[in-house]
Write a protein that holds these residues in place. Structure first.
Motif, PDB file in Angstrom:
ATOM      1  N   GLY A 167       0.822  -1.204   0.000  1.00 39.45           N
ATOM      2  CA  GLY A 167       0.000   0.000   0.000  1.00 39.45           C
ATOM      3  C   GLY A 167       0.855   1.252   0.000  1.00 39.45           C
ATOM      4  O   GLY A 167       0.575   2.214  -0.726  1.00 39.45           O
ATOM      5  N   ARG A 168       1.909   1.237   0.780  1.00 40.60           N
ATOM      6  CA  ARG A 168       2.808   2.394   0.834  1.00 40.60           C
ATOM      7  C   ARG A 168       3.525   2.602  -0.497  1.00 40.60           C
ATOM      8  O   ARG A 168       3.709   3.751  -0.933  1.00 40.60           O
ATOM      9  CB  ARG A 168       3.823   2.205   1.957  1.00 40.60           C
ATOM     10  N   ALA A 217      -3.380   1.350  -3.879  1.00 41.22           N
ATOM     11  CA  ALA A 217      -2.977   1.643  -2.505  1.00 41.22           C
ATOM     12  C   ALA A 217      -4.160   1.475  -1.565  1.00 41.22           C
ATOM     13  O   ALA A 217      -4.042   0.861  -0.487  1.00 41.22           O
ATOM     14  CB  ALA A 217      -2.417   3.062  -2.408  1.00 41.22           C
ATOM     15  N   GLU A 218      -5.325   2.013  -1.969  1.00 43.04           N
ATOM     16  CA  GLU A 218      -6.505   1.900  -1.117  1.00 43.04           C
ATOM     17  C   GLU A 218      -6.929   0.450  -0.933  1.00 43.04           C
ATOM     18  O   GLU A 218      -7.339   0.053   0.164  1.00 43.04           O
ATOM     19  CB  GLU A 218      -7.657   2.705  -1.718  1.00 43.04           C
ATOM     20  N   TYR A 240     -11.228   7.575  11.526  1.00 44.41           N
ATOM     21  CA  TYR A 240     -10.738   8.831  10.970  1.00 44.41           C
ATOM     22  C   TYR A 240     -11.241  10.007  11.796  1.00 44.41           C
ATOM     23  O   TYR A 240     -10.469  10.922  12.146  1.00 44.41           O
ATOM     24  CB  TYR A 240     -11.185   8.961   9.512  1.00 44.41           C
ATOM     25  N   LYS A 241     -12.536   9.985  12.135  1.00 43.03           N
ATOM     26  CA  LYS A 241     -13.117  11.067  12.931  1.00 43.03           C
ATOM     27  C   LYS A 241     -12.482  11.111  14.321  1.00 43.03           C
ATOM     28  O   LYS A 241     -12.286  12.191  14.893  1.00 43.03           O
ATOM     29  CB  LYS A 241     -14.625  10.871  13.037  1.00 43.03           C
ATOM     30  N   GLU A 242     -12.169   9.938  14.859  1.00 44.58           N
ATOM     31  CA  GLU A 242     -11.532   9.878  16.177  1.00 44.58           C
ATOM     32  C   GLU A 242     -10.171  10.567  16.158  1.00 44.58           C
ATOM     33  O   GLU A 242      -9.829  11.318  17.070  1.00 44.58           O
ATOM     34  CB  GLU A 242     -11.366   8.419  16.599  1.00 44.58           C
ATOM     35  N   ILE A 243      -9.414  10.330  15.090  1.00 47.12           N
ATOM     36  CA  ILE A 243      -8.098  10.964  14.964  1.00 47.12           C
ATOM     37  C   ILE A 243      -8.249  12.473  14.819  1.00 47.12           C
ATOM     38  O   ILE A 243      -7.494  13.253  15.431  1.00 47.12           O
ATOM     39  CB  ILE A 243      -7.335  10.377  13.766  1.00 47.12           C
ATOM     40  N   GLN A 244      -9.223  12.910  14.027  1.00 44.57           N
ATOM     41  CA  GLN A 244      -9.433  14.342  13.847  1.00 44.57           C
ATOM     42  C   GLN A 244      -9.839  15.015  15.163  1.00 44.57           C
ATOM     43  O   GLN A 244      -9.409  16.135  15.471  1.00 44.57           O
ATOM     44  CB  GLN A 244     -10.508  14.593  12.776  1.00 44.57           C
ATOM     45  N   LYS A 245     -10.632  14.294  15.958  1.00 41.47           N
ATOM     46  CA  LYS A 245     -11.043  14.819  17.257  1.00 41.47           C
ATOM     47  C   LYS A 245      -9.835  14.966  18.175  1.00 41.47           C
ATOM     48  O   LYS A 245      -9.695  15.981  18.879  1.00 41.47           O
ATOM     49  CB  LYS A 245     -12.079  13.889  17.880  1.00 41.47           C
ATOM     50  N   PRO A 268      -2.474   5.954   6.065  1.00 39.01           N
ATOM     51  CA  PRO A 268      -2.528   7.403   5.808  1.00 39.01           C
ATOM     52  C   PRO A 268      -3.962   7.910   5.873  1.00 39.01           C
ATOM     53  O   PRO A 268      -4.906   7.234   5.455  1.00 39.01           O
ATOM     54  CB  PRO A 268      -1.959   7.526   4.389  1.00 39.01           C
ATOM     55  N   GLU A 269      -4.142   9.099   6.393  1.00 37.96           N
ATOM     56  CA  GLU A 269      -5.490   9.612   6.659  1.00 37.96           C
ATOM     57  C   GLU A 269      -6.347   9.750   5.405  1.00 37.96           C
ATOM     58  O   GLU A 269      -7.562   9.583   5.461  1.00 37.96           O
ATOM     59  CB  GLU A 269      -5.392  10.954   7.385  1.00 37.96           C
TER      60      GLU A 269
END
Length: 603
Positions: A532-533, A544-545, A575-580, A563-564
């Protein structure tokens, strides 16, 4: 370490005796016999458990790296490049030329010169050596004195003193507490003081002597001046008396006021100096001695006296030990006077030996005192008397005994079981993860030397990756190919070769190997993460996805590795948890920044 230690570093340095000082206690008969037996078993279990945990910590590369990180965070790094250069040169000489044996469950040495103002050095259980700038400067960057200190610390690591002493200190503390609960003989405050005293004197202190002795033979085997240890103690005594700015380090010049019976877990500086001076004499087959810290004698006959040559302090004692040390090394290394190479010095006298740093002070004072001819006579007479005294034979017998001990240790390592060898290999791979290819290769040399290599293909693959991390891509690819040839069904041979190709920039070959890895084990997450990287680097977002999505399916808890930009689609909740978390971190930083600005404005 040299004098003072921070207990939280767990760098105790001695073999703990289990005897305790319990004069105030009531008769032991008051304790129930079965209860005492149960307590003894519990104490032993506590010791074994603590020891196993500490040894495991000491064999963990991540823990070793964390030791370094914490040391630098707490003390900073020495900003003086010359300090670091001198330390690195001394340590490299000790590590590469010294005669020592690293235990199978120990890591190679790592070190840092920090910016601490305390006169100290310490060896962590992980064989990470923390070296304080104040010690380096306090010893005037003298290589032979630094070598004595560093070899002392290395001996703590080689003998695993920290792990053993910590475990025994835990056991002793528990044992004394149990006895006190049974007898009720003293309050807990007094007991705590007694425990600390007993651990310092019965646990740590004995192997400070062991570390001095082991360090002496390590540094001399690496080619340093045998007088360096005694010189370091002489210099340390001066520093702690006249130069230190730390009142906790201060040593009163009056020996009667140095409080010999204290809580210190290190011997008196002068006592250590005397013991190291005696080791130097023994190293010379008993020929050379220093008297009055300035007079050099050979077999009881005076050769010369040294004098003060330092610019800022009286370094007479150091000069004496350097002169005597050079003579001791020559007596040790050469079985006859022929090896000394006596010759005209061009100024009407004689000189000898080579012009290396080890012999510099001897040659300087031979010239200054016109003592070359006298030295030659004394040396000739010394060798002539050895047949009757048996001094050289005794020297070689002692050396043979130490050689045999190292041989036995090496044999034990060569015969280490497969589990131990596997851990060596895992540590090598961990060093590569940290970008330390030299340490990884060192570990793999130990693996290949073993008689119990449990998985040759994986060993070859990890060794190949270590070479790539060190920049040897040609050698890395060659060994990686050999690993695949050894076992073409082992997924890790392909994963490691893929990583090597990735580092080399050959992305097509890296992806081909990762495809092979997926075919061997479709549930191995590493192949999907790496591919993926690589696809992401190539700009192939679709592939990659796909790989990141499969990685998430197999190991959802490792979502932070994704990656986000891909995580937003693959796992929206995470994803939302990381943004929070990021928003909360920004808000916290902004709040603290405003608070700091208000404080500054008030000033």
């Amino acid at each position: 370490m040299m004098r003072y230690r921070k207990i939280k570093r767990l760098v105790a340095a001695g073999i703990l005796t289990m005897g305790t000082i319990l004069a105030p206690l009531r008769p032991v008969e008051a304790v129930d016999a079965w209860g005492a037996a149960a307590q003894a078993l519990g104490i032993f279990a506590a010791y074994k458990s603590s020891l196993a945990g500490m040894l495991a910590l000491g064999n963990n590369v991540g823990a070793q790296m964390q030791c370094r990180i914490q040391d630098i965070e707490q003390n900073g790094q020495d900003p003086n490049d010359h300090d670091v250069q001198v330390v690195n040169q001394v340590m490299q000489q000790l590590v590469t030329q010294g005669d020592y044996v690293l235990k199978a469950n120990s890591l190679p040495f790592m070190w840092t010169v920090n910016d601490s103002k305390d006169f100290n050095a310490a060896c962590y259980p992980t064989n990470y050596i923390s070296i304080n700038r104040a010690l380096v400067r306090g010893l005037n960057l003298e290589p032979d004195e630094l070598a004595a200190v560093f070899a002392h610390e290395m001996t703590h690591g080689l003998e695993q003193h920290s792990a053993k002493n910590y475990a025994k200190a835990v056991a002793q503390s528990i044992g004394m507490s149990m006895v006190n609960m049974d007898t009720g003989s003293m309050d807990w405050g007094r007991l705590n003081g007694l425990v600390n005293y007993s651990i310092a004197k019965n646990v740590t202190l004995p192997t400070e002597y062991d570390a001095d002795e082991g360090g002496f033979y390590l540094m001399t085997s690496a080619g340093f001046n045998p007088g360096g240890g005694a010189a370091a103690m002489a210099r340390m005594g001066y520093y702690l008396t006249y130069e230190t700015q730390n009142f906790l380090e201060y040593q009163d010049p009056d020996p009667k006021k140095q409080e010999r019976e204290s809580y210190s877990d290190h011997p008196e500086t002068k006592l250590r100096e005397d013991r190291l001076a005696q080791m130097m004499t023994d190293y010379s087959a008993g020929h050379v001695t220093v008297q009055n810290r300035k007079d050099i004698y050979i077999d009881g006959k005076k050769l010369l006296s040294v004098e003060w040559t330092g610019e800022g302090y009286d370094n007479t004692a150091e000069n004496a030990y350097y002169v005597a040390g050079a003579i001791a090394k020559a007596f040790h290394d050469y079985d006859s006077i022929a090896g000394w190479n006596f010759r005209a010095d061009g100024e009407g006298s004689l000189t000898c030996l080579d012009n290396s740093r080890v012999n510099a002070k001897l040659r300087e004072f031979l010239t200054l005192r016109s003592a070359g001819e006298r030295l030659q006579r004394l040396v000739r007479a010394a060798y002539a008397g050895e047949a009757a005294s048996g001094a050289r034979q005794q020297l070689r017998v002692a050396e043979k005994k130490r050689d045999q001990q190292r041989y036995n240790l090496r044999e034990a390592i060569l015969n280490a079981d497969a589990r131990t060898v596997k851990k060596m290999r895992e540590n090598a791979d961990a060093y590569s993860d940290f970008g330390l290819g030299d340490k990884a290769q060192f570990q793999m040399k130990r693996v290949f030397a073993s008689r119990q290599v449990d998985n040759l293909a994986e060993s070859q693959a990890i060794s190949a990756r270590a070479k790539a991390v060190s920049g040897d891509f040609a050698g890395a690819v060659q060994e990686a190919n050999a690993a695949v040839a050894t076992d073409g069904k082992n997924i890790y041979t392909y994963l490691n070769r893929a990583d090597i190709y990735h580092m080399q920039g050959n992305l097509a070959k890296a992806l081909a190997d990762l495809q092979q890895a997926k075919a061997i084990d479709k549930d191995n997450v590493i192949s999907y993460l790496l591919s993926g990287r690589i696809y992401d680097e190539m700009g192939n977002k679709e592939e990659a996805e796909k790989d990141f999505a499969e990685f998430y399916r197999l190991r959802p808890r490792a979502y932070r590795e994704i990656p986000e930009e891909y995580l937003e689609t693959i796992a929206p909740k995470e994803y939302k948890e990381i943004q929070k978390e990021k928003a909360e971190a920004r808000a916290k930083f902004a709040k603290e920044w405003k608070k700091e600005q208000k404080r500054k404005n008030k000033q």
